[in-house]
Design an enzyme around this catalytic site. Structure first.
Site, PDB file in Angstrom:
ATOM      1  CD1 TRP A 224      -8.701  -0.257  -5.284  1.00 31.24           C
ATOM      2  CD2 TRP A 224      -9.509  -1.569  -3.652  1.00 31.24           C
ATOM      3  NE1 TRP A 224      -8.609  -1.564  -5.708  1.00 31.24           N
ATOM      4  CE2 TRP A 224      -9.093  -2.388  -4.733  1.00 31.24           C
ATOM      5  CE3 TRP A 224     -10.062  -2.177  -2.525  1.00 31.24           C
ATOM      6  CZ2 TRP A 224      -9.218  -3.780  -4.705  1.00 31.24           C
ATOM      7  CZ3 TRP A 224     -10.183  -3.565  -2.492  1.00 31.24           C
ATOM      8  CH2 TRP A 224      -9.758  -4.342  -3.573  1.00 31.24           C
TER       9      TRP A 224
ATOM     10  CG  ASP B 247      -5.365   1.706   0.378  1.00 26.66           C
ATOM     11  OD1 ASP B 247      -4.229   1.206   0.176  1.00 26.66           O
ATOM     12  OD2 ASP B 247      -6.428   1.169   0.012  1.00 26.66           O
TER      13      ASP B 247
ATOM     14  CE  LYS C  74      -2.534  -4.108  -6.352  1.00 19.54           C
ATOM     15  NZ  LYS C  74      -3.528  -4.598  -5.422  1.00 19.54           N
TER      16      LYS C  74
END
Ligand SMILES: Cc1ncc(COP(=O)(O)O)c(C=O)c1O
Length: 347
Positions: free
Chosen positions: A90, A160, A184
């Site tokens: 990511w 993030d 999530k």
């Protein structure tokens, strides 16, 4: 997974929100009912994470990937460089997107370890005159999580937290900006949360699309366009559930206990292995491999045993157990006992 009590509430509210005869999916974002949901969700979020008043909380359409582009547009200002920690898949995606708008300097990279470590402080290099320093708090695919908040001095720190937010307490004041996709620990896809320090709201590029402009969204209560109302409503229910569990302090204890159990078992096993350095292992995503070529048997038998979504991300293969907030300890225990049994049977 979503907490079962949240799913039950959604089940009741979809045909008729609070007995009004109007579905939770049909509420107008400008109507009084949704305004009430929006304001309560905002207040609950601030309270749960103890977000100080000089931070704005934005509820925006789209996932974290959209924020990869929105961040440079909003935060680069007159500077030319952004600093990135490169600690996994990511991070790499965020870097690729930022490169379209700015020069990217790497603070430190763990690529040479196959993204199984976080480089130690003495190897970091923060570029002079950088606009902000970005790190991915938890690498959802690689299973690597920062166990600390990196100290980058006076440079605004951006994180993030797509697979971290609400899983543990955080000291928000250490950050310039925190962002996360919701799917999530925060609910369902379609929504992202941005927590931004007010003094950073003055540097967006003039050509920043209006819906991506944090200052405009802050000024308009995240309603510069129609927000993802249903995902926002689900987040509100998730926050109520989390508060009832004892908030982020209690959920952190449970998350640590779940992760510890699973790693202890994997480390004690001859068949299963996790390659991540122990001190930076993720509490949320536990990737593992089999030391013998039995992965497809393992996956098909795990599905038959009711253990779902254990296939690792397509980019890295192997297996991955995602054990977010709503996964009960019993779910992790069921996985461990299945893995033990599989190993004892010789696959
Ligand atoms: C840490 C992290 N960042 C970014 C993303 C991208 O999120 P989205 O697909 O919602 O854009 C994900 C998705 O899993 C993620 O785990």
């Amino acid at each position: 997974m979503l907490p079962p009590p949240v799913l039950e509430r959604i089940g009741a509210d979809v045909p008729s929100w609070r007995g009004t005869g109007v579905s939770a999916m049909e509420l107008s974002h400008r109507g009084a009912a949704f305004r009430e949901i929006a304001e309560k969700t905002q207040a609950d979020f601030r309270a749960l994470l103890r977000i100080p008043d000089h931070y704005r909380i934005l509820f925006l359409a789209g996932g974290a990937t959209l924020q990869f582009a929105a961040l440079p547009l909003n935060l680069l200002g007159a500077k030319r460089t952004i600093s990135f920690f490169d600690t996994g898949a990511w991070s790499k995606k965020a870097i690729m997107e930022a490169r379209k708008y700015a020069a990217v300097e790497i603070v430190a990279s763990s690529a040479s370890s196959g993204y199984t470590t976080i480089p130690p402080r003495e190897h970091w290099r923060i570029a002079a005159n950088t606009a902000y320093a970005h790190y991915t708090a938890n690498e959802t695919i690689d299973g690597v999580e920062f166990p600390f908040i990196p100290d980058v001095g006076s440079v605004p720190l951006v994180s993030d937290m797509s697979s971290t937010l609400l899983s543990r307490p955080i000291d928000v004041e250490r950050f310039g900006l925190i962002y996360a996709g919701a799917q999530k620990n925060l609910g369902i896809a379609g929504l992202s949360i941005v927590i931004v320090r007010e003094d950073l709201l003055d540097r967006a590029r003039a050509d920043t699309p209006t819906v991506l402009n944090y200052a405009v969204q802050a000024q308009q209560g995240s309603m510069a366009n129609t927000p993802p109302t249903f995902a926002w409503y689900v987040l509100g229910l998730v926050l109520e559930w989390l508060r009832d569990q004892g908030g982020v302090v209690e959920i952190e204890k449970r998350n640590m206990s779940k992760a510890l159990k699973l790693y202890e078992f994997i480390d004690s096993s001859d068949l299963f292995a996790n390659a991540v350095e122990k001190s930076v292992r993720s509490r949320m995503n536990v990737p593992f491999r089999l030391t013998e070529p039995l992965e497809s048997d393992f996956l098909s038998e795990s599905v038959a045993a009711g253990l779902l979504n254990l296939k690792g991300h397509r980019s890295v293969g192997g297996m991955r157990a995602s054990i977010y907030n709503a996964m009960p300890e019993a779910g992790v225990e069921a996985l461990i006992s299945f893995m033990k049994d599989f190993e004892q049977r010789g696959g």
